[in-house]
Design an enzyme around this catalytic site. Structure first.
Site, PDB file in Angstrom:
ATOM      1  N   SER A  42      62.442   1.660  38.458  1.00  0.00           N
ATOM      2  CA  SER A  42      62.811   1.897  39.858  1.00  0.00           C
ATOM      3  C   SER A  42      61.626   2.390  40.697  1.00  0.00           C
ATOM      4  CB  SER A  42      63.921   2.963  39.880  1.00  0.00           C
ATOM      5  OG  SER A  42      63.964   3.588  41.135  1.00  0.00           O
ATOM      6  N   LEU A  44      61.953   3.800  43.606  1.00  0.00           N
ATOM      7  CA  LEU A  44      62.336   5.115  44.119  1.00  0.00           C
ATOM      8  C   LEU A  44      62.052   6.204  43.088  1.00  0.00           C
ATOM      9  CD1 LEU A  44      63.827   7.012  46.107  1.00  0.00           C
ATOM     10  CD2 LEU A  44      65.959   6.378  44.968  1.00  0.00           C
ATOM     11  N   ASP A  54      59.139   6.694  48.690  1.00  0.00           N
ATOM     12  CA  ASP A  54      59.343   5.294  48.303  1.00  0.00           C
ATOM     13  C   ASP A  54      58.859   4.388  49.436  1.00  0.00           C
ATOM     14  OD1 ASP A  54      60.199   3.093  46.916  1.00  0.00           O
ATOM     15  OD2 ASP A  54      62.335   3.390  47.290  1.00  0.00           O
ATOM     16  N   ASP A  83      59.076  -3.921  44.671  1.00  0.00           N
ATOM     17  CA  ASP A  83      59.109  -3.799  46.141  1.00  0.00           C
ATOM     18  C   ASP A  83      58.877  -5.177  46.783  1.00  0.00           C
ATOM     19  OD1 ASP A  83      59.656  -1.141  45.801  1.00  0.00           O
ATOM     20  OD2 ASP A  83      57.617  -0.449  46.125  1.00  0.00           O
ATOM     21  N   GLU A 110      61.555  -7.885  46.900  1.00  0.00           N
ATOM     22  CA  GLU A 110      62.526  -7.802  47.992  1.00  0.00           C
ATOM     23  C   GLU A 110      61.942  -8.383  49.274  1.00  0.00           C
ATOM     24  OE1 GLU A 110      62.679  -3.471  47.376  1.00  0.00           O
ATOM     25  OE2 GLU A 110      62.515  -3.255  49.545  1.00  0.00           O
ATOM     26  N   LYS A 116      57.031  -0.969  52.470  1.00  0.00           N
ATOM     27  CA  LYS A 116      58.487  -0.945  52.631  1.00  0.00           C
ATOM     28  C   LYS A 116      59.018   0.484  52.743  1.00  0.00           C
ATOM     29  CE  LYS A 116      60.725   0.167  49.579  1.00  0.00           C
ATOM     30  NZ  LYS A 116      61.402   0.065  48.291  1.00  0.00           N
ATOM     31  N   ASN A 118      62.687   2.706  51.546  1.00  0.00           N
ATOM     32  CA  ASN A 118      63.870   2.595  50.696  1.00  0.00           C
ATOM     33  C   ASN A 118      65.057   2.076  51.499  1.00  0.00           C
ATOM     34  OD1 ASN A 118      66.508   3.920  49.445  1.00  0.00           O
ATOM     35  ND2 ASN A 118      64.990   3.646  47.824  1.00  0.00           N
ATOM     36  N   SER A 119      65.865   1.254  50.837  1.00  0.00           N
ATOM     37  CA  SER A 119      66.967   0.571  51.522  1.00  0.00           C
ATOM     38  C   SER A 119      67.991   1.532  52.104  1.00  0.00           C
ATOM     39  CB  SER A 119      67.670  -0.367  50.542  1.00  0.00           C
ATOM     40  OG  SER A 119      66.742  -1.278  50.027  1.00  0.00           O
ATOM     41  N   ARG A 155      65.263 -10.390  45.756  1.00  0.00           N
ATOM     42  CA  ARG A 155      66.229  -9.409  46.274  1.00  0.00           C
ATOM     43  C   ARG A 155      66.464  -9.654  47.761  1.00  0.00           C
ATOM     44  NH1 ARG A 155      65.427  -2.958  45.392  1.00  0.00           N
ATOM     45  NH2 ARG A 155      66.191  -2.200  47.395  1.00  0.00           N
TER      46      ARG A 155
HETATM   47  C1  SPV Z   1      65.041   1.486  43.498  1.00  0.00           C
HETATM   48  O1  SPV Z   1      65.625   1.976  42.534  1.00  0.00           O
HETATM   49  O2  SPV Z   1      63.920   1.824  43.846  1.00  0.00           O
HETATM   50  C2  SPV Z   1      65.702   0.450  44.283  1.00  0.00           C
HETATM   51  C3  SPV Z   1      67.139   0.446  44.355  1.00  0.00           C
HETATM   52  O3  SPV Z   1      65.020  -0.321  44.893  1.00  0.00           O
HETATM   53  S1  SPV Z   1      67.557   1.236  45.834  1.00  0.00           S
HETATM   54  O4  SPV Z   1      67.022   2.549  45.802  1.00  0.00           O
HETATM   55  O5  SPV Z   1      68.996   1.187  45.836  1.00  0.00           O
HETATM   56  O6  SPV Z   1      67.021   0.480  46.934  1.00  0.00           O
HETATM   57 MG    MG Z   2      63.128   0.236  45.144  1.00  0.00          MG
END
Ligand code: SPV
Ligand code: MG
Length: 540
Positions: A42, A44, A54, A83, A110, A116, A118-119, A155
């Site tokens: 991950s 993050l 992130d 990413d 993604e 980027k 974080n989503s 993604r």
């Molecule tokens: C991550 O784990 O870094 C991800 C998933 O990309 S999320 O945090 O849900 O975007």
């Molecule tokens: Mg991520």
């Protein structure tokens, strides 16, 4: 199976499969031990573990450094959260090349813009990548991979960025056309309505990957039924370790003590186990010169019979010789020969033996058992090669060095000066070997022992056992096992057995007991007369 092939088969299995977040070597190992079949690297969690955001604050090569530790620590396939690919199509080419070199099974890219965010942070404000440009990245990655099973997951962030189903499907199809092996469709809603809609309209041309962080309440069976091939538990390793750390650290800070926390946390030995420390120990035995790691066991549990009131308050090993106790003399000589790990089997007046840097092994049956029982208690601690010595002997350094250099699995130091002087009159542990000692240049200083016994006739003996011996790792194991066998055969006889009978038992069984001949320069302190003699010797 190759890690790439493992990940590929997870994507194509008939059931929904799960991969679990890890962010460093130890968490990768813990994920594997739990039974998971794959790891989510991950973005993050890895950035959080480094204390940064992130937002691509770690460089991609820094991410790869962590990933390499994870890959080494676990046999599971790792899907890296790559990413946006850390740049353009060319960055993706370098990334894929490097990932393959450290045995990473796949990467997820993604469709956002580098750097980027974080989503789950202001998703609507995040611009999506140009579709063609992103397809170029996927193609570039697929063209670069050398292993045909390496996975590239595309993604789709359309839902995250506030777009609808049409945009999501358009993108997913374009990415599948570009060669993506699977589509990750992401959502930040607490209910997977958009995800379910997407899956209903997806014609199953590529497996679907989901991240149910926000819609965690949805039963897994429903996600499987909707058609998800792979679910990612994306950040729960990091989140649970943060709560564990916060709780422990707060408690330690508040209590200014470790007493309250100790029962709640794993012992240090669990860290060693996860690090596979045992393997290191075994490897040391194979690759390090044996005597570098040799430990010593000194048998000092008995009072000693012949010392009158001198041993009223201390065991005989604590009697004085050359300004310090016999035991300290011995330990000093061992230390000089680089032996630092020293254990002492203690019994009678054990509290008097309060020397630093020794480990005590208790023999609470010292007054009812034979000397063999002390050997037995020591043998329970054997780890690799070791020296064993009586606690009532003094020897010059070169005797120990000679023993350390001797080859053989069970080697006894045998003195050939036994017939000289007053030693001839006393009861000694005599030995008969296959080859007698000789002064000739060709003489063997190392020879199998045939018998160890205090009743051997003076003229038949080849020497006297000094009370010191060395075991190789194998010898230590043989000795320890044979003690166990003897104990299981006849507990009572075992408890009162002496060491000579046991050595003869080993010899009779054809086990490798050999002699290393030395000449003088040692002393067995067995009587007041010995003490008197030492006190008249010049200081060493
Ligand atoms: C991550 O784990 O870094 C991800 C998933 O990309 S999320 O945090 O849900 O975007
Ligand atoms: Mg991520």
């Amino acid at each position: 199976m190759k890690k790439t092939t493992q990940l590929k088969s997870l994507l194509h299995s008939n059931n929904i499969e799960f991969i679990m977040e890890a962010h460093n070597g130890i968490s990768a190992k813990i994920v594997e031990e739990a039974g998971f079949k794959g790891i989510w690297g991950s973005g993050l969690a890895i950035s959080a573990s480094m204390g940064v955001r992130d937002n691509n604050e770690m460089s991609w090569t820094q991410v790869l450094d962590i990933l390499e530790f994870m890959s080494d620590a676990s046999s599971l396939p790792i899907l890296l959260d790559g990413d946006t690919g850390y740049g353009n199509f060319n960055s993706v080419r370098r990334l894929v090349k490097k990932l393959e070199s450290i045995d990473i099974a796949g990467v997820c890219l993604e469709d956002k813009i580098f750097p980027k965010t974080n989503s789950f942070i202001g998703g609507e404000r995040q611009p999506l990548a140009d579709i063609d440009e992103f397809c170029g990245k996927i193609k570039a990655g697929k063209d670069t991979q050398k292993d045909e099973d390496f996975i590239i997951v595309a993604r789709v962030e359309a839902f995250i960025a506030g777009w609808g189903l049409t945009e999501a499907l358009k993108r997913a199809n374009a990415y599948a056309d570009a060669g993506a092996d699977a589509i990750l469709i992401h959502s930040k809603l607490a209910e997977p309505t958009d995800i379910f809609q997407f899956m209903k309209n997806w014609d199953n041309r590529k497996p679907i990957v989901i991240v149910p962080t926000k819609y965690y309440k949805t039963p897994t069976a429903d996600l499987a039924k909707a058609g998800a091939s792979l679910a990612i538990w994306a950040n729960h390793t990091m989140r649970s370790s943060i709560s564990a750390m916060q709780n422990s650290i707060k408690q330690i800070y508040k209590e200014q003590s470790l007493v309250g926390i100790e029962p709640k946390i794993i012992p240090v030995s669990e860290i060693f186990r996860l690090q596979n420390a045992d393997e290191y120990k075994t490897a040391e035995e194979s690759y390090l010169p044996q005597d570098r790691n040799i430990s010593a066991y000194i048998l000092a549990a008995t009072k000693g019979d012949n010392f009158g009131s001198l041993t009223d308050n201390k065991p005989k090993c604590m009697l004085e010789a050359f300004g310090k106790s016999i035991l300290e003399n011995q330990i000093e000589t061992m230390n000089e020969c680089k032996i630092r790990q020293i254990s002492v089997v203690v019994g009678y007046k054990k509290e008097v033996i309060d020397l630093p840097n020794i480990t005590k092994i208790d023999n609470d049956q010292h007054d009812t058992s034979g000397i063999l029982y002390s050997y037995y208690l020591a043998s329970k601690h054997f780890q690799g090669p070791c020296i064993m010595s009586f606690g009532d002997i003094l020897f010059k350094q070169h005797i120990l060095r000679t023993l350390l250099e001797a080859e053989g699995d069970i080697v006894l130091v045998i003195d050939t000066s036994w017939w000289q002087g007053r030693k001839a009159e006393r009861k000694i542990d005599s030995v008969i070997c296959t080859t007698p000692p000789s002064d000739s240049f060709e003489s063997r200083s190392h020879t199998p022992i045939l018998q160890v016994d205090s009743s051997i006739a003076h003229n038949d003996a080849h020497g006297e056992w000094v009370g010191m011996m060395k075991f190789s790792s194998l010898g230590a194991e043989i000795f320890r096992k044979e003690l166990e066998i003897m104990r299981s055969e006849d507990e009572e006889a075992f408890l009162i057995c002496d060491i000579n009978s046991f050595m003869n038992r080993l010899i009779k069984k054809g086990l490798p007991v050999t002699a290393r001949y030395v000449h003088g320069h040692w002393l067995n302190i067995n009587s007041l007369e010995d003490i008197y003699q030492i006190s008249n010797m010049p200081q060493q």
